[in-house]
Design a protein around this motif. Structure first.
Motif, PDB file in Angstrom:
ATOM      1  N   MET A  22      -9.061  -2.599 -22.394  1.00  0.00           N
ATOM      2  CA  MET A  22      -8.453  -3.658 -21.595  1.00  0.00           C
ATOM      3  C   MET A  22      -7.788  -3.053 -20.366  1.00  0.00           C
ATOM      4  SD  MET A  22      -5.572  -6.466 -22.728  1.00  0.00           S
ATOM      5  CE  MET A  22      -4.252  -5.259 -22.837  1.00  0.00           C
ATOM      6  N   GLU A  23      -7.974  -3.694 -19.210  1.00  0.00           N
ATOM      7  CA  GLU A  23      -7.361  -3.215 -17.990  1.00  0.00           C
ATOM      8  C   GLU A  23      -5.848  -3.238 -18.124  1.00  0.00           C
ATOM      9  OE1 GLU A  23      -9.390  -5.717 -18.214  1.00  0.00           O
ATOM     10  OE2 GLU A  23     -11.172  -5.427 -16.985  1.00  0.00           O
ATOM     11  N   GLU A  24      -5.193  -2.279 -17.527  1.00  0.00           N
ATOM     12  CA  GLU A  24      -3.746  -2.195 -17.610  1.00  0.00           C
ATOM     13  C   GLU A  24      -3.087  -3.084 -16.562  1.00  0.00           C
ATOM     14  OE1 GLU A  24      -2.412   1.776 -17.278  1.00  0.00           O
ATOM     15  OE2 GLU A  24      -3.229   2.422 -19.195  1.00  0.00           O
ATOM     16  N   VAL A  25      -1.860  -3.525 -16.900  1.00  0.00           N
ATOM     17  CA  VAL A  25      -0.992  -4.172 -15.931  1.00  0.00           C
ATOM     18  C   VAL A  25       0.211  -3.263 -15.753  1.00  0.00           C
ATOM     19  CG1 VAL A  25       0.481  -6.155 -15.433  1.00  0.00           C
ATOM     20  CG2 VAL A  25      -1.737  -6.508 -16.540  1.00  0.00           C
ATOM     21  N   GLN A  26       0.392  -2.776 -14.553  1.00  0.00           N
ATOM     22  CA  GLN A  26       1.468  -1.827 -14.273  1.00  0.00           C
ATOM     23  C   GLN A  26       2.594  -2.545 -13.532  1.00  0.00           C
ATOM     24  OE1 GLN A  26      -0.513   1.168 -11.929  1.00  0.00           O
ATOM     25  NE2 GLN A  26      -2.063   1.575 -13.503  1.00  0.00           N
ATOM     26  N   ILE A  27       3.804  -2.451 -14.083  1.00  0.00           N
ATOM     27  CA  ILE A  27       4.966  -3.084 -13.467  1.00  0.00           C
ATOM     28  C   ILE A  27       5.496  -2.194 -12.345  1.00  0.00           C
ATOM     29  CG2 ILE A  27       7.269  -4.015 -13.837  1.00  0.00           C
ATOM     30  CD1 ILE A  27       5.023  -5.567 -15.233  1.00  0.00           C
ATOM     31  N   SER A  53      -2.720  -4.720 -11.277  1.00  0.00           N
ATOM     32  CA  SER A  53      -3.756  -4.464 -12.277  1.00  0.00           C
ATOM     33  C   SER A  53      -4.959  -3.901 -11.520  1.00  0.00           C
ATOM     34  CB  SER A  53      -4.130  -5.747 -13.016  1.00  0.00           C
ATOM     35  OG  SER A  53      -5.040  -5.477 -14.065  1.00  0.00           O
ATOM     36  N   PRO A  54      -5.048  -2.581 -11.395  1.00  0.00           N
ATOM     37  CA  PRO A  54      -5.994  -1.951 -10.473  1.00  0.00           C
ATOM     38  C   PRO A  54      -7.466  -2.117 -10.813  1.00  0.00           C
ATOM     39  CG  PRO A  54      -4.872  -0.299 -11.810  1.00  0.00           C
ATOM     40  CD  PRO A  54      -4.202  -1.594 -12.091  1.00  0.00           C
ATOM     41  N   LYS A  55      -7.793  -2.615 -12.027  1.00  0.00           N
ATOM     42  CA  LYS A  55      -9.201  -2.763 -12.401  1.00  0.00           C
ATOM     43  C   LYS A  55      -9.613  -4.218 -12.626  1.00  0.00           C
ATOM     44  CE  LYS A  55      -9.485   1.787 -14.644  1.00  0.00           C
ATOM     45  NZ  LYS A  55      -9.822   2.510 -15.902  1.00  0.00           N
ATOM     46  N   LEU A  56      -8.656  -5.124 -12.567  1.00  0.00           N
ATOM     47  CA  LEU A  56      -8.939  -6.528 -12.861  1.00  0.00           C
ATOM     48  C   LEU A  56      -9.364  -7.269 -11.594  1.00  0.00           C
ATOM     49  CD1 LEU A  56      -8.862  -8.830 -14.969  1.00  0.00           C
ATOM     50  CD2 LEU A  56      -6.460  -9.197 -14.326  1.00  0.00           C
ATOM     51  N   THR A  57     -10.462  -7.999 -11.693  1.00  0.00           N
ATOM     52  CA  THR A  57     -10.967  -8.761 -10.545  1.00  0.00           C
ATOM     53  C   THR A  57     -10.817 -10.264 -10.791  1.00  0.00           C
ATOM     54  OG1 THR A  57     -13.224  -8.898 -11.418  1.00  0.00           O
ATOM     55  CG2 THR A  57     -12.668  -6.961 -10.074  1.00  0.00           C
ATOM     56  N   GLU A  64      -1.008  -7.970  -8.359  1.00  0.00           N
ATOM     57  CA  GLU A  64      -2.088  -7.705  -7.413  1.00  0.00           C
ATOM     58  C   GLU A  64      -3.327  -7.255  -8.176  1.00  0.00           C
ATOM     59  OE1 GLU A  64      -3.171  -4.959  -3.506  1.00  0.00           O
ATOM     60  OE2 GLU A  64      -1.283  -4.645  -4.590  1.00  0.00           O
ATOM     61  N   LEU A  65      -4.430  -7.952  -7.968  1.00  0.00           N
ATOM     62  CA  LEU A  65      -5.712  -7.610  -8.579  1.00  0.00           C
ATOM     63  C   LEU A  65      -6.539  -6.819  -7.568  1.00  0.00           C
ATOM     64  CD1 LEU A  65      -6.533 -11.123 -10.098  1.00  0.00           C
ATOM     65  CD2 LEU A  65      -4.973  -9.380 -10.986  1.00  0.00           C
ATOM     66  N   VAL A  66      -7.726  -6.409  -7.961  1.00  0.00           N
ATOM     67  CA  VAL A  66      -8.606  -5.679  -7.043  1.00  0.00           C
ATOM     68  C   VAL A  66      -8.878  -6.497  -5.788  1.00  0.00           C
ATOM     69  CG1 VAL A  66     -10.921  -4.709  -6.763  1.00  0.00           C
ATOM     70  CG2 VAL A  66      -9.690  -4.392  -8.918  1.00  0.00           C
ATOM     71  N   PRO A  76      -9.759 -13.686 -20.946  1.00  0.00           N
ATOM     72  CA  PRO A  76      -9.512 -12.249 -21.132  1.00  0.00           C
ATOM     73  C   PRO A  76      -8.111 -12.022 -21.683  1.00  0.00           C
ATOM     74  CG  PRO A  76     -10.490 -12.684 -18.968  1.00  0.00           C
ATOM     75  CD  PRO A  76     -10.128 -14.013 -19.547  1.00  0.00           C
ATOM     76  N   LEU A  77      -7.981 -11.130 -22.656  1.00  0.00           N
ATOM     77  CA  LEU A  77      -6.686 -10.890 -23.291  1.00  0.00           C
ATOM     78  C   LEU A  77      -5.630 -10.453 -22.287  1.00  0.00           C
ATOM     79  CD1 LEU A  77      -7.826  -9.078 -26.568  1.00  0.00           C
ATOM     80  CD2 LEU A  77      -7.144 -11.467 -26.291  1.00  0.00           C
ATOM     81  N   ILE A  78      -6.061  -9.812 -21.210  1.00  0.00           N
ATOM     82  CA  ILE A  78      -5.110  -9.309 -20.219  1.00  0.00           C
ATOM     83  C   ILE A  78      -4.376 -10.443 -19.506  1.00  0.00           C
ATOM     84  CG2 ILE A  78      -6.731  -9.235 -18.281  1.00  0.00           C
ATOM     85  CD1 ILE A  78      -5.416  -6.570 -17.478  1.00  0.00           C
ATOM     86  N   VAL A  79      -4.939 -11.647 -19.499  1.00  0.00           N
ATOM     87  CA  VAL A  79      -4.316 -12.764 -18.794  1.00  0.00           C
ATOM     88  C   VAL A  79      -2.914 -13.040 -19.322  1.00  0.00           C
ATOM     89  CG1 VAL A  79      -4.453 -15.270 -18.422  1.00  0.00           C
ATOM     90  CG2 VAL A  79      -6.469 -13.838 -18.056  1.00  0.00           C
ATOM     91  N   HIS A  80      -2.706 -12.852 -20.613  1.00  0.00           N
ATOM     92  CA  HIS A  80      -1.386 -13.101 -21.190  1.00  0.00           C
ATOM     93  C   HIS A  80      -0.337 -12.125 -20.656  1.00  0.00           C
ATOM     94  CE1 HIS A  80      -2.896 -16.075 -24.048  1.00  0.00           C
ATOM     95  NE2 HIS A  80      -3.932 -15.271 -24.253  1.00  0.00           N
TER      96      HIS A  80
END
Length: 364
Positions: free
Chosen positions: A1-6, A115-119, A159-161, A130-134
């Motif tokens: 799963m793509e990471e979300v970085q704070i 989220s550097p890999k999420l489009t 910020e997404l890609v 996608p689980l990352i949406v939460h």
């Protein structure tokens, strides 16, 4: 799963620029909570997300964009003092507790993330959510009664890609979805350069005559059981897209079967969904099946609540039948049961439901 970085988290307070807003700004410091509000204390926050594609050409630098959102958010909060406040409690002599909204401008939570890999297409084109949406929302798993110390409203700009996701979470004991969109639309106006919003919130809560305030709740905030977290297994959420044409066909079919024109698109769709799920469950013919309908109260009261009423104004009603009856009687019949339930909710019924909640809590 793509990471979300704070990247950063801060509290945004309402602006104090009285020279601009003093003529139209609600002046309020404390708001008593209604039975509609208090029913949601043990529930989670409500969440809405806005997804944007990045412009082909960068209009303003990223850092300036985030600061612009913070500044416009602060200006908008000036018109909505409850959002930047907190819940407060009073312990009563009869071993109960009362809640109210303290408009103390403690601030809303604002998080900047990446989220550097999420489009954008990953979110929009996936069959399942996608689980990352939460992880694109703030204040996850916060229950409304916890907003005595936690913010009543939170924003996370990720910020997404190739885009931005603005996730917002609001305590459901503060207000309902109608108010949620009222605030977001107002924030949009201020963000676009307006100095004053087009529709002001009405902060005075609805209370029928002869109602004792504040409402007493048999709730112990030091009870450890309140803070027990029920861990739900990870479930995949499926997205279904129904075209405008498909919805129109369902509505036409339901009304034709019953020889009426009063069944709405939503009622026809919910009837189709209810029957489909029931069919897939393979229940015993006599087993009871229930669908819960959320009924809006704003226009049903006499007189109706003012436009811009800021608070909860909803209650739930159940439609019950058996699996056999639901499946054998057709789409129109199922939709008509909902239609009758909704129509029955006149002003007297709404007030009856409202007062019933309060009397139940007060032990009457």
């Amino acid at each position: 799963m793509e990471e979300v970085q704070i990247i950063s988290t801060c509290l945004v307070e309402a602006t104090s620029n009285e020279s601009i807003f003093d003529k139209n700004t609600p002046k309020v410091s404390k708001i008593d909570m209604t039975p509609w509000d208090l029913r949601f204390l043990l529930h989670d926050t409500i969440q809405k997300g806005l997804l944007f594609c990045k412009p082909k050409e960068e209009i303003i630098p990223k850092s300036s964009f985030i600061e612009h959102l913070k500044k416009s958010l602060s200006s908008t909060l000036h018109f909505f003092p409850p959002l930047s406040g907190r819940f407060s409690t009073v312990k009563n002599a009869n071993d109960t507790v009362s809640f109210f909204i303290n408009c103390n401008n403690a601030g809303v939570e604002f998080t900047h993330a990446v989220s550097p890999k999420l489009t954008v297409s990953t979110i929009l084109d996936s069959t399942h959510v996608p689980l990352i949406v939460h992880h694109l929302f703030p204040l996850n798993k916060v229950r409304n009664f916890e907003c005595v110390t936690k913010p009543l409203f939170g924003v996370q700009v990720t910020e997404l890609v190739d885009g931005y996701f603005i996730g917002c979470s609001m305590s459901h004991s503060l207000a309902d979805g109608t108010c949620f969109w009222h605030f977001l639309n107002s924030w949009s106006e201020i963000s676009r350069g307006y100095e004053v919003i087009s529709k002001f919130p009405v902060l005075q809560r609805y209370f029928p005559e002869k109602m004792n305030l504040p409402i007493h709740l048999p709730l112990k905030l030091d009870d450890e059981k309140l803070f027990e977290v029920f861990e739900v297994p990870t479930l995949m959420e499926r997205i279904f897209h129904l075209s405008k044409e498909s919805i129109a066909k369902l509505k036409a079919k339901a009304n034709y079967e019953m020889g009426v024109k009063s069944i709405s698109s939503l009622q026809a769709y919910l009837a189709h969904l209810w029957r489909s799920v029931t069919r897939c469950r393979n229940l015993d013919a006599k087993e009871e099946v229930i669908i819960n309908l959320i009924i809006g109260a704003r226009s049903r009261l006499n007189p109706p609540l003012p436009e811009g009423y800021f608070g909860n104004a909803i209650h739930a009603k159940q439609v019950k039948t058996t699996a056999e009856e639901l499946l054998e009687n057709g789409l129109g019949w199922a939709a008509m049961q909902m239609n009758k339930t909704v129509i029955s909710q006149n002003s007297d019924e709404v007030v009856k439901m409202y007062k019933g909640c309060s009397e139940e809590w007060d032990g009457k």
